[in-house]
Design an enzyme around this catalytic site. Structure first.
Site, PDB file in Angstrom:
ATOM      1  N   GLU A   1      75.852  10.537  69.830  1.00 55.64           N
ATOM      2  CA  GLU A   1      76.311  10.052  68.521  1.00 55.64           C
ATOM      3  C   GLU A   1      76.244   8.530  68.489  1.00 55.64           C
ATOM      4  OE1 GLU A   1      79.594  12.072  66.589  1.00 55.64           O
ATOM      5  OE2 GLU A   1      80.531  10.129  66.274  1.00 55.64           O
TER       6      GLU A   1
ATOM      7  N   TYR B   1      79.153   8.284  59.424  1.00 56.92           N
ATOM      8  CA  TYR B   1      79.178   7.810  58.035  1.00 56.92           C
ATOM      9  C   TYR B   1      80.430   6.971  57.845  1.00 56.92           C
ATOM     10  CZ  TYR B   1      78.567   8.233  52.966  1.00 56.92           C
ATOM     11  OH  TYR B   1      78.359   7.979  51.632  1.00 56.92           O
TER      12      TYR B   1
ATOM     13  N   ALA C   1      83.330   5.897  56.224  1.00 58.80           N
ATOM     14  CA  ALA C   1      84.144   6.367  55.095  1.00 58.80           C
ATOM     15  C   ALA C   1      84.588   5.169  54.263  1.00 58.80           C
ATOM     16  CB  ALA C   1      85.354   7.125  55.606  1.00 58.80           C
TER      17      ALA C   1
ATOM     18  N   HIS D   1      75.970  12.313  59.206  1.00 58.73           N
ATOM     19  CA  HIS D   1      77.346  12.649  58.832  1.00 58.73           C
ATOM     20  C   HIS D   1      77.566  12.270  57.368  1.00 58.73           C
ATOM     21  CE1 HIS D   1      79.137  12.452  63.177  1.00 58.73           C
ATOM     22  NE2 HIS D   1      77.898  12.915  63.185  1.00 58.73           N
TER      23      HIS D   1
ATOM     24  N   ARG E   1      85.682  15.500  56.049  1.00 61.63           N
ATOM     25  CA  ARG E   1      86.580  14.992  55.008  1.00 61.63           C
ATOM     26  C   ARG E   1      86.700  13.477  55.092  1.00 61.63           C
ATOM     27  NH1 ARG E   1      92.894  15.487  55.466  1.00 61.63           N
ATOM     28  NH2 ARG E   1      92.369  13.757  56.859  1.00 61.63           N
TER      29      ARG E   1
ATOM     30  N   ASP F   1      89.049  10.267  57.295  1.00 62.09           N
ATOM     31  CA  ASP F   1      90.480  10.013  57.497  1.00 62.09           C
ATOM     32  C   ASP F   1      91.107   9.453  56.227  1.00 62.09           C
ATOM     33  OD1 ASP F   1      91.051  10.755  60.181  1.00 62.09           O
ATOM     34  OD2 ASP F   1      89.844   9.053  60.854  1.00 62.09           O
TER      35      ASP F   1
ATOM     36  N   ALA G   1      86.953  19.239  54.044  1.00 64.57           N
ATOM     37  CA  ALA G   1      85.535  19.319  54.425  1.00 64.57           C
ATOM     38  C   ALA G   1      84.873  20.593  53.896  1.00 64.57           C
ATOM     39  CB  ALA G   1      85.419  19.250  55.946  1.00 64.57           C
TER      40      ALA G   1
ATOM     41  N   LYS H   1      85.999  26.196  56.713  1.00 58.22           N
ATOM     42  CA  LYS H   1      84.772  25.419  56.950  1.00 58.22           C
ATOM     43  C   LYS H   1      83.623  26.345  57.350  1.00 58.22           C
ATOM     44  CE  LYS H   1      86.035  21.609  59.067  1.00 58.22           C
ATOM     45  NZ  LYS H   1      86.301  20.532  60.023  1.00 58.22           N
TER      46      LYS H   1
ATOM     47  N   GLN I   1      86.297  16.806  68.585  1.00 56.35           N
ATOM     48  CA  GLN I   1      86.930  15.513  68.820  1.00 56.35           C
ATOM     49  C   GLN I   1      86.908  15.268  70.332  1.00 56.35           C
ATOM     50  OE1 GLN I   1      87.837  12.647  68.212  1.00 56.35           O
ATOM     51  NE2 GLN I   1      89.685  12.787  66.951  1.00 56.35           N
TER      52      GLN I   1
HETATM   53  P1  FAD Z   1      89.130  18.888  57.321  1.00 51.45           P
HETATM   54  O1  FAD Z   1      88.333  19.993  57.908  1.00 51.45           O
HETATM   55  O2  FAD Z   1      89.253  18.822  55.856  1.00 51.45           O
HETATM   56  O3  FAD Z   1      90.584  18.969  58.004  1.00 51.45           O
HETATM   57  C1  FAD Z   1      91.558  17.962  57.773  1.00 51.45           C
HETATM   58  C2  FAD Z   1      92.945  18.581  57.842  1.00 51.45           C
HETATM   59  O4  FAD Z   1      93.140  19.487  56.762  1.00 51.45           O
HETATM   60  C3  FAD Z   1      93.222  19.400  59.102  1.00 51.45           C
HETATM   61  O5  FAD Z   1      94.565  19.205  59.454  1.00 51.45           O
HETATM   62  C4  FAD Z   1      92.973  20.850  58.676  1.00 51.45           C
HETATM   63  O6  FAD Z   1      93.778  21.745  59.426  1.00 51.45           O
HETATM   64  C5  FAD Z   1      93.372  20.838  57.207  1.00 51.45           C
HETATM   65  N1  FAD Z   1      92.512  21.685  56.366  1.00 51.45           N
HETATM   66  C6  FAD Z   1      91.166  21.848  56.471  1.00 51.45           C
HETATM   67  N2  FAD Z   1      90.706  22.633  55.467  1.00 51.45           N
HETATM   68  C7  FAD Z   1      91.780  22.970  54.716  1.00 51.45           C
HETATM   69  C8  FAD Z   1      91.952  23.735  53.529  1.00 51.45           C
HETATM   70  N3  FAD Z   1      90.921  24.303  52.909  1.00 51.45           N
HETATM   71  N4  FAD Z   1      93.217  23.865  53.015  1.00 51.45           N
HETATM   72  C9  FAD Z   1      94.291  23.268  53.634  1.00 51.45           C
HETATM   73  N5  FAD Z   1      94.171  22.514  54.762  1.00 51.45           N
HETATM   74  C10 FAD Z   1      92.947  22.368  55.287  1.00 51.45           C
HETATM   75  N6  FAD Z   1      85.052  10.211  60.176  1.00 51.45           N
HETATM   76  C11 FAD Z   1      84.289   9.379  59.419  1.00 51.45           C
HETATM   77  O7  FAD Z   1      84.817   8.649  58.579  1.00 51.45           O
HETATM   78  N7  FAD Z   1      82.913   9.326  59.581  1.00 51.45           N
HETATM   79  C12 FAD Z   1      82.272  10.109  60.485  1.00 51.45           C
HETATM   80  O8  FAD Z   1      81.051  10.063  60.601  1.00 51.45           O
HETATM   81  C13 FAD Z   1      83.052  10.998  61.310  1.00 51.45           C
HETATM   82  N8  FAD Z   1      82.471  11.801  62.218  1.00 51.45           N
HETATM   83  C14 FAD Z   1      83.242  12.668  62.955  1.00 51.45           C
HETATM   84  C15 FAD Z   1      82.622  13.519  63.872  1.00 51.45           C
HETATM   85  C16 FAD Z   1      83.369  14.401  64.658  1.00 51.45           C
HETATM   86  C17 FAD Z   1      82.680  15.309  65.648  1.00 51.45           C
HETATM   87  C18 FAD Z   1      84.788  14.422  64.516  1.00 51.45           C
HETATM   88  C19 FAD Z   1      85.614  15.346  65.367  1.00 51.45           C
HETATM   89  C20 FAD Z   1      85.420  13.597  63.595  1.00 51.45           C
HETATM   90  C21 FAD Z   1      84.658  12.707  62.806  1.00 51.45           C
HETATM   91  N9  FAD Z   1      85.244  11.855  61.854  1.00 51.45           N
HETATM   92  C22 FAD Z   1      84.480  11.016  61.101  1.00 51.45           C
HETATM   93  C23 FAD Z   1      86.713  11.856  61.688  1.00 51.45           C
HETATM   94  C24 FAD Z   1      87.178  12.858  60.582  1.00 51.45           C
HETATM   95  O9  FAD Z   1      86.733  12.418  59.326  1.00 51.45           O
HETATM   96  C25 FAD Z   1      88.705  12.933  60.642  1.00 51.45           C
HETATM   97  O10 FAD Z   1      89.125  13.532  61.823  1.00 51.45           O
HETATM   98  C26 FAD Z   1      89.395  13.550  59.420  1.00 51.45           C
HETATM   99  O11 FAD Z   1      90.788  13.257  59.504  1.00 51.45           O
HETATM  100  C27 FAD Z   1      89.253  15.063  59.314  1.00 51.45           C
HETATM  101  O12 FAD Z   1      87.992  15.419  58.979  1.00 51.45           O
HETATM  102  P2  FAD Z   1      87.568  16.975  58.918  1.00 51.45           P
HETATM  103  O13 FAD Z   1      86.206  17.030  58.385  1.00 51.45           O
HETATM  104  O14 FAD Z   1      87.856  17.654  60.198  1.00 51.45           O
HETATM  105  O15 FAD Z   1      88.614  17.479  57.796  1.00 51.45           O
END
Ligand code: FAD
Length: 292
Positions: free
Chosen positions: A21, A53, A55, A82, A112, A114, A128, A170, A181
């Site tokens: 990455e 990406y 954010a 991303h 999604r 942060d 997401a 998802k 993570q």
């Molecule tokens: P989600 O899947 O939406 O989850 C977020 C929270 O909401 C979790 O607590 C989950 O349990 C809950 N949740 C999920 N879906 C639902 C639903 N439908 N209803 C209710 N609750 C729900 N950040 C960046 O800004 N740019 C990047 O390029 C980037 N790359 C990453 C790559 C990896 C491999 C990882 C692990 C993280 C990355 N991140 C990145 C960080 C990421 O954006 C954050 O961790 C963010 O807080 C959560 O993103 P997510 O897509 O997992 O969110």
């Protein structure tokens, strides 16, 4: 190539997927630095390189698509672009998805992003899975979707059980591969994989590994990630906290041992968070290449 197909191939060959990455440089004027890094990373023959990406950024300034497209076209290495959604409007997201498709990018990590205090949230996407649905709606099977997951639970989830239940949204929305993570305790990863299986989630999962080679990373990355620290990790930090070269060597060695154990346990893939430092990724690769 579509990333899920890559995992199928590697599984048949009995090898893990090896991926890296990178992140876009903060300043456009530094863009060459990322290509210099990729030039050096080529030696590791990664199965793919993913590009994060930024954010909250203005989509006009976003260089994720250009970098991912160049990695694919110029270097012949498969890429994953991303994409985050929490700070974007539906229109922004549509524009980015189209830009990916027009640049022959075939794989997107739907995230999604942060929630950062003080940064505007557009509220058009809450999670997401909603972004994954939008990607599917717009591009059908032209773009494969990957997603993030958290072996120790996402920091907002009340429990790991709740987080894994949410992960199903998802997967249901089309994510076919997950990348974790960073973590330092492989037992947390093995428990997580068992939990996914018990919840009916059987997509390939790559283990996200971040070699810790500088004391500044301990505060910034380790503490922010919320990853638990096994005894051998804290022992390493205590020993080398004030020894720059010693910490570098020990950090690489820790990551190599972590990857080797995961591969021996049959992990689907190892994903190295390079922090744009090619030498770190190359050193880890050298320690595991006989298993790839
Ligand atoms: P989600 O899947 O939406 O989850 C977020 C929270 O909401 C979790 O607590 C989950 O349990 C809950 N949740 C999920 N879906 C639902 C639903 N439908 N209803 C209710 N609750 C729900 N950040 C960046 O800004 N740019 C990047 O390029 C980037 N790359 C990453 C790559 C990896 C491999 C990882 C692990 C993280 C990355 N991140 C990145 C960080 C990421 O954006 C954050 O961790 C963010 O807080 C959560 O993103 P997510 O897509 O997992 O969110």
């Amino acid at each position: 190539m579509k990333i899920p197909e890559l995992y199928r191939q590697r599984k048949e060959e009995g090898r893990p997927v090896f991926s890296l990455e990178v992140f876009p440089p903060k300043r456009k004027s530094n863009m060459n630095s990322i290509y210099e890094a990729v030039d050096r990373l080529k030696v590791t023959e990664p199965d793919f390189i993913s590009v994060t990406y930024g954010a909250g950024g203005n989509i006009a300034d976003n260089s994720t698509c250009d970098i991912a497209a160049t990695i694919k076209k110029k270097y012949g290495i498969e890429t994953v672009a991303h994409l985050t959604c929490i700070n974007s409007t539906r229109e922004d997201v549509k524009v980015m998805i189209q830009r990916f498709a027009d640049s022959d990018i075939e794989n997107v990590m739907a995230l999604r992003g942060d929630i950062v205090p003080g940064e505007e949230i557009k509220r058009e996407f809450a999670h997401a899975n909603e972004l994954a649905i939008e990607i599917q709606r717009q591009c059908h099977d032209d773009l494969e979707i990957l997603g993030a997951c958290y072996p120790e639970g996402h920091y907002e989830a009340r429990s790991i059980e709740e987080d894994v239940q949410n992960l199903k949204y998802k997967i249901g929305a089309g994510a076919k591969v997950l990348i974790t993570q960073l973590f330092f305790d492989n037992h947390k990863f093995y428990d997580f994989i068992s939990r996914l299986g018990e919840s009916g989630i059987f997509v390939p999962v790559s283990a996200g590994i971040m070699p810790i080679v500088k004391s500044s990373q301990i505060e910034k990355t380790v503490q922010l990630s919320g990853a638990s620290l096994p005894h051998d990790f804290t022992e390493m930090i205590a020993l080398y906290e004030h020894d720059k070269d010693g910490l570098y060597e020990a950090g690489i060695d820790f990551a190599v041992r972590q990857c080797r154990e995961l591969i021996t346990h049959g992990v689907d893939g190892v994903h190295i968070y390079t922090m744009n430092d090619p030498q770190v990724a190359i050193s880890v690769w050298e320690g595991i290449k006989d298993l790839l």
